[in-house]
Write an enzyme that holds these catalytic residues in place. Structure first.
Site, PDB file in Angstrom:
ATOM      1  N   GLY A 112       0.824  -1.197   0.000  1.00 38.73           N
ATOM      2  CA  GLY A 112       0.000   0.000   0.000  1.00 38.73           C
ATOM      3  C   GLY A 112       0.859   1.248   0.000  1.00 38.73           C
ATOM      4  N   GLN A 121       2.875   9.939   1.344  1.00 34.50           N
ATOM      5  CA  GLN A 121       4.173   9.248   1.329  1.00 34.50           C
ATOM      6  C   GLN A 121       5.039   9.633   0.129  1.00 34.50           C
ATOM      7  OE1 GLN A 121       2.311   5.158   2.146  1.00 34.50           O
ATOM      8  NE2 GLN A 121       4.326   5.008   3.078  1.00 34.50           N
ATOM      9  N   CYS A 132       6.303  -0.382   6.674  1.00 39.03           N
ATOM     10  CA  CYS A 132       5.852   0.803   5.936  1.00 39.03           C
ATOM     11  C   CYS A 132       6.976   1.250   5.012  1.00 39.03           C
ATOM     12  CB  CYS A 132       5.507   1.903   6.939  1.00 39.03           C
ATOM     13  SG  CYS A 132       4.939   3.426   6.168  1.00 39.03           S
ATOM     14  N   LEU A 133       6.629   1.579   3.780  1.00 38.68           N
ATOM     15  CA  LEU A 133       7.648   2.019   2.825  1.00 38.68           C
ATOM     16  C   LEU A 133       8.330   3.312   3.282  1.00 38.68           C
ATOM     17  CD1 LEU A 133       5.853   1.245  -0.573  1.00 38.68           C
ATOM     18  CD2 LEU A 133       7.831   0.049   0.388  1.00 38.68           C
ATOM     19  N   HIS A 182      -4.106   0.921   7.589  1.00 39.30           N
ATOM     20  CA  HIS A 182      -2.747   1.495   7.655  1.00 39.30           C
ATOM     21  C   HIS A 182      -2.638   2.696   6.715  1.00 39.30           C
ATOM     22  CE1 HIS A 182       1.841   0.918   7.675  1.00 39.30           C
ATOM     23  NE2 HIS A 182       1.630   1.802   6.718  1.00 39.30           N
ATOM     24  N   GLU A 183      -3.143   2.532   5.480  1.00 41.49           N
ATOM     25  CA  GLU A 183      -3.053   3.618   4.494  1.00 41.49           C
ATOM     26  C   GLU A 183      -3.961   4.779   4.868  1.00 41.49           C
ATOM     27  OE1 GLU A 183      -0.611   3.585   2.536  1.00 41.49           O
ATOM     28  OE2 GLU A 183      -0.174   1.502   3.022  1.00 41.49           O
ATOM     29  N   HIS A 208      -2.309   7.114   7.120  1.00 47.07           N
ATOM     30  CA  HIS A 208      -1.362   8.037   6.473  1.00 47.07           C
ATOM     31  C   HIS A 208      -2.048   9.353   6.077  1.00 47.07           C
ATOM     32  CE1 HIS A 208       2.476   5.999   6.164  1.00 47.07           C
ATOM     33  NE2 HIS A 208       1.919   4.903   5.686  1.00 47.07           N
TER      34      HIS A 208
HETATM   35 NI    NI Z   1       2.841   3.048   5.544  1.00 52.01          NI
END
Ligand code: NI
Length: 162
Positions: A43, A48, A87-88, A129-130, A133
């Site tokens: 995701g 991000q 997480c990226l 999770h997204e 963000h």
């Molecule tokens: Ni993340």
């Protein structure tokens, strides 16, 4: 598209509602999916990549890539589940996070079509999770203070030796 990492204050800002799902936004949606594939993630949210609008892309195994624009969480289950997340924007760090096990979400897709989705398991987890963000919340915020600090310290050390 470059993914920003922990320490960048944009990750802590609330994203703004999308006013118009135009060609430019569709392009952003496609690039988000590309970037999440390249990063081998499941995701990726607008903030991000420094795009401060309410949009995220999700692609979990055995499912199609999905884009969520101006999402609303209609319902989350009271029943929770614990699962390891990463997480990226915090590469290399993982921790077990407790979240609702299921979610009903309403959003618009990249073609401007509204939809409602009932998700559970990994898909529900990634969606939540997204969604976080978009609110400036990271998965480490859902850990105990001790665990959060441990991850931040470890992450900073890792970045310095890199
Ligand atoms: Ni993340």
């Amino acid at each position: 598209m470059e993914i920003i990492i922990l320490g960048n204050e944009l990750l802590r800002k609330k994203a703004e509602r999308v006013i118009d799902i135009d060609k430019e936004l569709t392009q952003v949606a496609m690039e988000l999916i590309d970037a999440l594939h390249k990063g081998k993630g499941v995701g990726l949210a607008g903030p991000q990549v420094g795009f401060m609008k309410r949009i995220f892309a999700v692609h979990v195994a055995k499912d199609v890539p999905r884009v969520f624009i101006n999402p609303s969480l209609l319902e989350t289950s009271s029943e929770t589940a614990k699962y390891e997340e990463g997480c990226l924007s915090i590469p290399g760090m993982y921790a077990d996070v407790v979240r609702p096990g299921a979610v009903r979400i309403q959003a618009w897709n990249e073609n401007g079509r509204p939809f409602t989705l009932d998700a559970e398991g990994i898909l529900a987890r990634v969606i939540l999770h997204e969604y976080d963000h978009l609110e400036g919340i990271l998965f480490i915020d859902r850990l105990s203070e001790l665990k959060r600090k441990r991850i931040i310290t470890k992450f900073e050390k890792l970045r310095k030796t890199y």
